[in-house]
Design a protein around this motif. Sequence first.
Motif, PDB file in Angstrom:
ATOM      1  N   ARG A  92      -5.935  -5.737  -3.298  1.00 44.31           N
ATOM      2  CA  ARG A  92      -6.871  -5.095  -4.675  1.00 44.31           C
ATOM      3  C   ARG A  92      -6.110  -3.785  -4.651  1.00 44.31           C
ATOM      4  O   ARG A  92      -5.928  -3.026  -5.269  1.00 44.31           O
ATOM      5  CB  ARG A  92      -8.034  -5.198  -3.417  1.00 44.31           C
ATOM      6  N   PHE A  93      -5.106  -3.111  -3.701  1.00 44.17           N
ATOM      7  CA  PHE A  93      -5.128  -1.681  -3.447  1.00 44.17           C
ATOM      8  C   PHE A  93      -3.939  -1.349  -4.509  1.00 44.17           C
ATOM      9  O   PHE A  93      -3.799  -1.161  -5.558  1.00 44.17           O
ATOM     10  CB  PHE A  93      -4.581  -1.308  -2.322  1.00 44.17           C
ATOM     11  N   LEU A  94      -2.929  -2.466  -4.947  1.00 47.85           N
ATOM     12  CA  LEU A  94      -1.754  -2.844  -5.394  1.00 47.85           C
ATOM     13  C   LEU A  94      -1.838  -2.204  -6.537  1.00 47.85           C
ATOM     14  O   LEU A  94      -1.868  -1.578  -7.355  1.00 47.85           O
ATOM     15  CB  LEU A  94      -0.727  -4.219  -4.853  1.00 47.85           C
ATOM     16  N   GLU A  95      -2.907  -3.787  -6.773  1.00 43.85           N
ATOM     17  CA  GLU A  95      -3.545  -3.862  -8.087  1.00 43.85           C
ATOM     18  C   GLU A  95      -4.216  -2.382  -9.384  1.00 43.85           C
ATOM     19  O   GLU A  95      -3.832  -2.589  -9.809  1.00 43.85           O
ATOM     20  CB  GLU A  95      -5.040  -5.275  -8.226  1.00 43.85           C
ATOM     21  N   ARG A  96      -5.263  -1.825  -8.758  1.00 42.61           N
ATOM     22  CA  ARG A  96      -5.721  -1.289  -8.213  1.00 42.61           C
ATOM     23  C   ARG A  96      -4.847   0.575  -8.753  1.00 42.61           C
ATOM     24  O   ARG A  96      -5.072   0.895  -9.969  1.00 42.61           O
ATOM     25  CB  ARG A  96      -6.936  -0.413  -7.818  1.00 42.61           C
ATOM     26  N   ALA A  97      -4.228   0.241  -7.767  1.00 41.38           N
ATOM     27  CA  ALA A  97      -2.899   1.514  -8.338  1.00 41.38           C
ATOM     28  C   ALA A  97      -1.934   1.608  -9.353  1.00 41.38           C
ATOM     29  O   ALA A  97      -2.321   2.555 -10.152  1.00 41.38           O
ATOM     30  CB  ALA A  97      -2.472   1.797  -6.301  1.00 41.38           C
ATOM     31  N   VAL A  98      -1.669   0.680  -9.214  1.00 42.39           N
ATOM     32  CA  VAL A  98      -0.918   0.209 -10.529  1.00 42.39           C
ATOM     33  C   VAL A  98      -1.635   0.100 -12.424  1.00 42.39           C
ATOM     34  O   VAL A  98      -0.772   1.018 -13.493  1.00 42.39           O
ATOM     35  CB  VAL A  98       0.394  -0.882 -10.539  1.00 42.39           C
ATOM     36  N   THR A  99      -2.196  -0.767 -12.227  1.00 46.32           N
ATOM     37  CA  THR A  99      -3.040  -0.464 -13.284  1.00 46.32           C
ATOM     38  C   THR A  99      -3.970   0.834 -13.783  1.00 46.32           C
ATOM     39  O   THR A  99      -4.215   1.458 -15.360  1.00 46.32           O
ATOM     40  CB  THR A  99      -4.220  -1.726 -12.599  1.00 46.32           C
ATOM     41  N   GLU A 100      -4.450   1.494 -13.132  1.00 40.46           N
ATOM     42  CA  GLU A 100      -4.937   2.908 -12.824  1.00 40.46           C
ATOM     43  C   GLU A 100      -4.042   3.666 -12.999  1.00 40.46           C
ATOM     44  O   GLU A 100      -4.265   5.354 -12.898  1.00 40.46           O
ATOM     45  CB  GLU A 100      -6.276   3.106 -11.813  1.00 40.46           C
ATOM     46  N   ALA A 101      -2.806   3.863 -12.825  1.00 42.64           N
ATOM     47  CA  ALA A 101      -2.034   4.738 -12.813  1.00 42.64           C
ATOM     48  C   ALA A 101      -1.584   5.742 -14.347  1.00 42.64           C
ATOM     49  O   ALA A 101      -1.129   4.837 -14.900  1.00 42.64           O
ATOM     50  CB  ALA A 101      -0.218   3.617 -12.278  1.00 42.64           C
ATOM     51  N   THR A 115       0.584  -1.314   0.394  1.00 42.82           N
ATOM     52  CA  THR A 115       0.007   0.115  -0.408  1.00 42.82           C
ATOM     53  C   THR A 115       0.731   1.632  -0.110  1.00 42.82           C
ATOM     54  O   THR A 115       0.861   1.829  -1.079  1.00 42.82           O
ATOM     55  CB  THR A 115      -0.972   0.007   0.915  1.00 42.82           C
ATOM     56  N   ALA A 116       1.948   2.084   1.322  1.00 37.85           N
ATOM     57  CA  ALA A 116       2.761   2.404   1.120  1.00 37.85           C
ATOM     58  C   ALA A 116       3.446   2.421   0.667  1.00 37.85           C
ATOM     59  O   ALA A 116       3.803   3.812  -0.386  1.00 37.85           O
ATOM     60  CB  ALA A 116       2.366   3.675   2.639  1.00 37.85           C
ATOM     61  N   GLY A 117       4.125   1.484   0.479  1.00 38.66           N
ATOM     62  CA  GLY A 117       5.074   1.691  -0.879  1.00 38.66           C
ATOM     63  C   GLY A 117       4.978   1.841  -2.222  1.00 38.66           C
ATOM     64  O   GLY A 117       6.242   1.986  -3.000  1.00 38.66           O
ATOM     65  N   THR A 118       4.134   1.348  -2.715  1.00 40.04           N
ATOM     66  CA  THR A 118       3.357   1.181  -3.872  1.00 40.04           C
ATOM     67  C   THR A 118       3.418   2.652  -4.537  1.00 40.04           C
ATOM     68  O   THR A 118       3.636   3.282  -5.301  1.00 40.04           O
ATOM     69  CB  THR A 118       1.930   0.629  -3.893  1.00 40.04           C
ATOM     70  N   ARG A 119       2.860   3.405  -3.218  1.00 36.12           N
ATOM     71  CA  ARG A 119       2.122   4.559  -3.792  1.00 36.12           C
ATOM     72  C   ARG A 119       3.375   5.983  -3.397  1.00 36.12           C
ATOM     73  O   ARG A 119       3.804   6.689  -4.209  1.00 36.12           O
ATOM     74  CB  ARG A 119       1.472   5.767  -2.139  1.00 36.12           C
ATOM     75  N   HIS A 120       4.840   5.298  -2.744  1.00 41.03           N
ATOM     76  CA  HIS A 120       5.707   5.656  -2.763  1.00 41.03           C
ATOM     77  C   HIS A 120       6.205   5.245  -4.471  1.00 41.03           C
ATOM     78  O   HIS A 120       7.466   6.320  -4.815  1.00 41.03           O
ATOM     79  CB  HIS A 120       6.929   5.364  -1.860  1.00 41.03           C
TER      80      HIS A 120
END
Length: 318
Positions: A156-165, A98-103
Amino acid sequence: MRIFVAGGTGALGRRLVPRLVASGHEVTATTRSAGRTGELRALGARPVVVDGLDGAAVGQAVAEAQPDVIVHQMTALAAAADLRRFDRWFATTNALRTAGTRHLLAAAKASGVGKVVAQSYTGWNNSRTGGPVKSEDDPLDPEPATAQRESMAAIRFLERAVTEAPLTGIVLRYGNFYGPGASESMVELVRARKMPIVGAGTGVWSFIHLDDAAAATVAAVERGGAGVYNIVDDDPAPVAEWLPHLADAVGAKPPMRLPVWLARPLAGEVVVRWMTEGRGASNEKAKRELDWRPAWASWRDGFRHGLTDPVAPREARG
């Protein structure tokens, strides 16, 4: 290309970095421990010590590396498995997802990185209804076990954040890892007969050898398009089939059997669901779109010859 591998000293990172270097890429790889920088240098990477949960440090490391691609392989599972308290066991990994992916995504945006490839998982998180083998289009489990709710939310957060970036975001859902550095604890449990078949052992699992996971990641870096890919072998199988085979392959006695009614209070809901209701995954999309094939096409050969031997099957050498 210039590749930034976040998590270069994990079980998969150690197999991935030299493959990227051998393919001609310039690799910067991270570790949380200054004592492991020599290991990364030996693998051919430029090491950088950084905590994936420190956003400023991540941003600085990416800015200095100026990569074309970021590969997110950060996990933290050094402690012994605790399936009854799964979310507690996965707490730091969940924070990295989560936080690591955001960073990493913020650093990618700030430095103009065009592609991010991130590690996810396929297995216990698959929907437990419908057919035994799931594709990337099938839903994840809408009702995970209570002890896995936080871990499911992090996935779910990681997959959504990466594919929607606003870049080429690729999510690799790896199956259950095995191979040097990944399966020793499971083998120990099997040898000690502490990994029983629960109920009829109808839960289906998908496996992937670390070397095949690394090869698929290189393919995603070099030619992958945005989206989600299952990275598994060709042979999803029920526990009742693969667990006795693993025991035989490592010279152990056959696994014991435990009825569901007894397993639930002894081992917990996570184990019972995984052993009896799990669903495997199809690798057809990855083979088609990444032009990738697992060298260890089945765990049947992998368990016998690939648990400790780092050499790939003969047909995959070259």
